[in-house]
Structures are given as C-alpha cells and as structure tokens.
Write a protein that holds these residues in place. Structure first.
Motif, short mmCIF file in Angstrom:
data_model
loop_
_atom_site.label_atom_id
_atom_site.label_comp_id
_atom_site.label_asym_id
_atom_site.label_seq_id
_atom_site.Cartn_x
_atom_site.Cartn_y
_atom_site.Cartn_z
N PRO A 21 -2.61 -3.83 -7.22
CA PRO A 21 -2.47 -2.46 -7.75
C PRO A 21 -1.04 -2.15 -8.21
O PRO A 21 -0.85 -1.46 -9.21
CB PRO A 21 -2.87 -1.58 -6.56
CG PRO A 21 -3.76 -2.44 -5.73
CD PRO A 21 -3.19 -3.84 -5.87
N LEU A 22 -0.04 -2.64 -7.48
CA LEU A 22 1.35 -2.43 -7.90
C LEU A 22 1.61 -3.09 -9.25
O LEU A 22 2.21 -2.50 -10.15
CB LEU A 22 2.32 -3.02 -6.88
CG LEU A 22 2.55 -2.29 -5.57
CD1 LEU A 22 3.44 -3.13 -4.66
CD2 LEU A 22 3.15 -0.93 -5.80
N VAL B 24 0.84 -1.20 0.00
CA VAL B 24 0.00 0.00 0.00
C VAL B 24 0.87 1.25 0.00
O VAL B 24 0.60 2.21 -0.73
CB VAL B 24 -0.97 -0.01 1.20
CG1 VAL B 24 -1.67 1.32 1.38
CG2 VAL B 24 -1.99 -1.13 1.04
N GLU B 25 1.96 1.24 0.80
CA GLU B 25 2.88 2.39 0.83
C GLU B 25 3.50 2.64 -0.54
O GLU B 25 3.74 3.79 -0.91
CB GLU B 25 4.00 2.14 1.84
CG GLU B 25 3.56 2.16 3.29
CD GLU B 25 4.66 1.65 4.22
OE1 GLU B 25 5.81 1.40 3.76
OE2 GLU B 25 4.37 1.48 5.41
N ALA C 26 8.85 0.13 -7.60
CA ALA C 26 7.98 -0.17 -6.47
C ALA C 26 7.63 -1.66 -6.43
O ALA C 26 7.71 -2.30 -5.37
CB ALA C 26 6.70 0.67 -6.55
N ARG D 284 -0.31 -1.35 -12.13
CA ARG D 284 0.32 -0.06 -12.46
C ARG D 284 1.61 -0.27 -13.25
O ARG D 284 1.87 0.42 -14.23
CB ARG D 284 0.58 0.71 -11.16
CG ARG D 284 0.94 2.13 -11.38
CD ARG D 284 0.77 2.94 -10.09
NE ARG D 284 1.35 4.24 -10.32
CZ ARG D 284 2.47 4.66 -9.76
NH1 ARG D 284 3.10 3.90 -8.89
NH2 ARG D 284 2.94 5.84 -10.03
N PRO E 272 6.71 2.82 -11.00
CA PRO E 272 5.93 1.61 -10.72
C PRO E 272 6.77 0.33 -10.79
O PRO E 272 6.54 -0.60 -10.02
CB PRO E 272 4.85 1.59 -11.79
CG PRO E 272 4.93 2.87 -12.53
CD PRO E 272 6.19 3.55 -12.14
N ALA F 226 2.22 1.89 -3.47
CA ALA F 226 1.23 1.97 -4.56
C ALA F 226 1.33 3.25 -5.37
O ALA F 226 1.05 3.25 -6.57
CB ALA F 226 -0.18 1.80 -4.00
N ASP F 227 1.72 4.34 -4.76
CA ASP F 227 1.78 5.62 -5.47
C ASP F 227 3.21 6.09 -5.75
O ASP F 227 3.43 7.27 -6.01
CB ASP F 227 1.03 6.70 -4.67
CG ASP F 227 -0.46 6.41 -4.60
OD1 ASP F 227 -1.01 5.90 -5.59
OD2 ASP F 227 -1.06 6.69 -3.54
N ALA F 228 4.15 5.17 -5.68
CA ALA F 228 5.55 5.52 -5.93
C ALA F 228 5.71 6.08 -7.34
O ALA F 228 4.95 5.73 -8.25
CB ALA F 228 6.45 4.31 -5.73
N ASP F 229 6.69 6.93 -7.53
CA ASP F 229 6.93 7.55 -8.83
C ASP F 229 7.28 6.52 -9.90
O ASP F 229 6.89 6.68 -11.06
CB ASP F 229 8.05 8.59 -8.74
CG ASP F 229 7.65 9.81 -7.93
OD1 ASP F 229 6.44 10.09 -7.81
OD2 ASP F 229 8.55 10.47 -7.39
#
Length: 186
Positions: free
Chosen positions: A130-131, A73-74, A84, A134, A81, A76-79
């Motif tokens: 999600p990872l 979850v942490e 991450a 993405r 993908p 998931a929004d990394a610059d």
C-alpha cells in the motif's frame, strides 16, 4: 491450547529481546550461551523456549518483521507518500544491516530456509505494497518499481556494507543515492 505461566512469558520475551541484540551485534552465529547469560536464565530455559538455533533465529526475524509490518501500516496514511515509503525503507535497511543473517535469509537460495524466507517476504510485501502503490499514484516512485525490487535493493545494500565499520550508516547513505534514481525529488 496450553497457557504459559507469567514467568515463562516474561522469560520468552526477555530471551527474544536479548537474542535480537546479540544477533544485531554478532550475526546469526550469536552464542546461545551468551544469550542465556545476558538474559539471566539458564541455557536449558533458552532451549525450552527455542529448541534450536534456527527456531530462535526465526523468532528473532519474525518479531522484527512484525515490527516492520506494523510500521508500514502506521505510515500508510501519512500526508507525504514518498516520505512514508522512504522512512519505511530506511527502517528496513537499518534492520537488515544490524541483523546480520537477515540479508542472507532474504536471498532465496532454495535451501530449507526458503519457506520461512518466502513467508517473511509475503508479509513484508503485504505491508509495504500500500505504501508503494500510494507513492506510485502520487508520482513519487516510478510505476515499474515493485516491492520485490525494493527488498532486493535493501538486501544488496546490507550485503555490500556488512564489513563496513558502520554498516547501517553506509547502507542508508547508499540507499539515499539509489532513491535519487527510483524516486527523484520534484
């Protein structure tokens, strides 16, 4: 709902932390008596919180699965993908190789453990999907790669390296080789 005393909550957390270390060092056959000694509690206290080895192992695995899900979850929004996803895969690989027994537990063999294993797999999948999606949308991972594929890959690496002098390092080295096939750097 029964509320635990503060000392009981501390004992539970301490026993669980010690058990994680013992399972990492000695696998799923870690000594309950050694866990009690290291935690500084009596074996009856361990058994009060964890009535059987299986209950203790499920708690150890569930606790670590929670940490892996939180990490996903942490990230998931990394610059990046790709980075991450690879960071999360490395964390899963390191855990799978240092917690002997988890790799076996991730293999669905139709035993009584199957429900627990399936629940862990569903939790991992929900967190890492999600990872993976993405990374796939970014073209960093082949579109046919699934979460189940990645978990199977890590499970195989953990099993293949469990007798290596440094299983985590070897499994991560092999993971890097495999990644070149599933996510070539552009």
């Amino acid at each position: 709902m029964t509320v635990q005393r503060a000392d009981a909550r501390r004992n539970y957390a301490l026993i669980l932390a010690v058990a994680e270390g013992e399972v990492a060092a000695h696998g799923a056959d870690a000594s309950l008596e050694q866990i009690a000694r290291t935690a500084g509690v009596g074996s009856a206290t361990v058994r009060r919180h964890f009535p059987s080895r299986r209950v203790l192992l499920e708690a150890v695995f569930s606790h670590r699965i929670d940490a892996l899900c939180a990490r996903a979850v942490e990230l998931a929004d990394a610059d990046d993908p790709r980075a991450a996803l690879l960071e999360w895969l490395s964390a899963l690989t390191t855990y799978a190789t240092t917690a002997r027994g988890m790799a076996d537990a991730l293999i669905q063999d139709g035993t009584d453990e199957a429900d627990h294993v399936n629940a862990c797999a569903v939790r991992l999948g929900g967190a890492v999907d999600p990872l993976l999606h993405r990374a796939s949308r970014a073209g960093a991972v082949a579109p046919e790669v699934t979460t189940a594929d990645l978990v199977s890959l890590v499970t195989g690496l953990a099993l293949a390296t469990e007798r290596h002098p440094d299983p985590a390092a070897e499994a991560n080295r092999l993971l890097a080789l495999a990644v070149r096939g599933i996510s070539p750097q552009k």
